[in-house]
Design a protein around this motif. Structure first.
Motif, PDB file in Angstrom:
ATOM      1  N   LEU A 234       0.859  -1.184   0.000  1.00  0.00           N
ATOM      2  CA  LEU A 234       0.000   0.000   0.000  1.00  0.00           C
ATOM      3  C   LEU A 234       0.897   1.238   0.000  1.00  0.00           C
ATOM      4  O   LEU A 234       1.198   1.814   1.042  1.00  0.00           O
ATOM      5  N   ALA A 236       1.069   4.820  -1.480  1.00  0.00           N
ATOM      6  CA  ALA A 236       0.364   5.906  -2.162  1.00  0.00           C
ATOM      7  C   ALA A 236       1.295   7.025  -2.603  1.00  0.00           C
ATOM      8  O   ALA A 236       0.855   7.960  -3.276  1.00  0.00           O
ATOM      9  N   GLU A 237       2.558   6.933  -2.236  1.00  0.00           N
ATOM     10  CA  GLU A 237       3.502   7.986  -2.587  1.00  0.00           C
ATOM     11  C   GLU A 237       4.625   7.477  -3.474  1.00  0.00           C
ATOM     12  O   GLU A 237       5.629   8.155  -3.669  1.00  0.00           O
ATOM     13  N   VAL A 242      -1.238   7.857  -5.838  1.00  0.00           N
ATOM     14  CA  VAL A 242      -2.562   7.412  -5.406  1.00  0.00           C
ATOM     15  C   VAL A 242      -3.311   6.743  -6.550  1.00  0.00           C
ATOM     16  O   VAL A 242      -3.955   5.704  -6.370  1.00  0.00           O
ATOM     17  N   LEU A 245      -2.097   3.190  -7.065  1.00  0.00           N
ATOM     18  CA  LEU A 245      -2.572   2.296  -6.008  1.00  0.00           C
ATOM     19  C   LEU A 245      -4.050   1.974  -6.206  1.00  0.00           C
ATOM     20  O   LEU A 245      -4.467   0.816  -6.073  1.00  0.00           O
ATOM     21  N   GLN A 272       1.724   8.854   5.114  1.00  0.00           N
ATOM     22  CA  GLN A 272       1.136   7.906   4.164  1.00  0.00           C
ATOM     23  C   GLN A 272      -0.218   7.416   4.653  1.00  0.00           C
ATOM     24  O   GLN A 272      -1.146   7.249   3.869  1.00  0.00           O
ATOM     25  N   ILE A 276      -3.712   7.708   2.550  1.00  0.00           N
ATOM     26  CA  ILE A 276      -4.580   6.560   2.262  1.00  0.00           C
ATOM     27  C   ILE A 276      -5.958   6.778   2.875  1.00  0.00           C
ATOM     28  O   ILE A 276      -6.996   6.475   2.254  1.00  0.00           O
ATOM     29  N   LYS A 279      -7.656   9.726   0.658  1.00  0.00           N
ATOM     30  CA  LYS A 279      -7.801   9.636  -0.788  1.00  0.00           C
ATOM     31  C   LYS A 279      -8.089   8.232  -1.325  1.00  0.00           C
ATOM     32  O   LYS A 279      -8.558   8.092  -2.450  1.00  0.00           O
ATOM     33  N   VAL A 280      -7.777   7.205  -0.548  1.00  0.00           N
ATOM     34  CA  VAL A 280      -7.936   5.833  -1.040  1.00  0.00           C
ATOM     35  C   VAL A 280      -9.136   5.162  -0.391  1.00  0.00           C
ATOM     36  O   VAL A 280     -10.007   4.636  -1.090  1.00  0.00           O
TER      37      VAL A 280
END
Length: 287
Positions: A234, A236-237, A242, A245, A272, A276, A279-280
């Motif tokens: 995971l 995201a960076e 993002v 991912l 991070q 997540i 945004k995730v």
């Protein structure tokens, strides 16, 4: 879709005096931003896929018990316990204790184990390929019997228990996840005993679900009763950010996976986890 935060690297957490406070903060942050589960690796030495064997490693169930005291809703488990590392009756009692003290948040994540060097280095039981599968199945049977309320004896090929008394009983009978890539024996055990399976979320992940359907048909079980979970980083960076991912998580969702566990780089920083969480997780929760 749900996410589980997987902890497998304890370097850069502040050394022995800083590790506890840092892990407590990580767990609280993961819970606050929307992670559904928190898993820890069940190794005693670091594995080569992650780092060097002399890097820091914590015992799994002590860690989970500590994190249970710093959280209130996130589910807790190993990903996954090596079946031979703890006697089955003791393992069932350990998971029962975690479940009681956490208010019903414990899972049993379990597999055959594979790290012979680690096991023999510390004098832990280890067996050949067939023996580990046999011991895994008996361990599953013993745990489920102890959580059923039965105190009857258990007679197996490898383990013999005079009584499976287990008091107090669990708050909610721990769900069972069996992890591993074997398409015949591992997935057969998933079909017979587990509430969830876990596999690597790479290119052949969809094939594992197809094979699980076959194993379920062989034992007369509906594969829809079993949660399909995958392990995947995971990050995201990273280079894909993002969006990258999310594409990977969408791929796994479309294959049939409903939960993805993953390690987050630079976990000692909350950055991070915040990304997540903002945004995730809101996006995948709609899938």
């Amino acid at each position: 879709m749900r996410l589980g935060l997987h902890l497998n690297d304890y370097t850069h957490l502040g050394g022995p005096t800083g590790t506890g406070p840092t892990l407590a903060r990580i767990a609280r942050t993961a819970e606050a931003v929307g992670f559904a589960r928190l898993s820890v690796t069940d190794h005693l030495w670091q594995v080569s896929q992650t780092g060097e064997e002399d890097e820091p490693m914590l015992e799994a169930y002590s860690t989970l018990s500590f994190l249970a005291g710093h959280t209130s809703t996130i589910e807790l488990q190993t990903l996954v316990t090596a079946a031979t590392y703890r006697a089955p009756g003791m393992l069932a009692k350990i998971v029962t204790t975690l479940d009681v003290l956490s208010g019903g948040r414990a899972w049993l994540g379990i597999g055959t184990g594979w790290n012979e060097q680690e096991a023999t280095g510390l004098g832990l039981p280890y067996d050949g390929h067939d023996g580990r599968y046999e011991r895994l199945e008996e361990t599953l049977r013993i745990c489920l019997q102890m959580w059923s309320g039965s105190d009857a004896p258990f007679e197996g090929e490898h383990y013999r228990l005079g009584s499976t008394l287990n008091v107090p009983q669990t708050v909610s009978s721990p769900r069972v996840l069996v992890g591993g890539g074997g398409e015949l024996r591992t997935l057969k055990l998933v079909a017979k005993y587990a509430d969830a399976m876990n596999v690597w979320g790479g290119p052949d992940a969809g094939q594992k679900i197809a094979r699980l359907r076959e194993r379920c048909a062989e034992v007369g079980r509906d594969h829809m009763e079993i949660e399909k979970t995958a392990l995947f980083p995971l990050d995201a960076e990273g280079p894909q950010g993002v969006d990258g991912l999310l594409r990977e998580l969408r791929r796994l969702h479309d294959l049939g996976f409903s939960t993805v566990y993953g390690a987050v780089p630079d976990i000692s920083s909350a950055a991070q986890l915040d990304v997540i969480g903002s945004k995730v997780i809101p996006e995948i929760s709609r899938w």
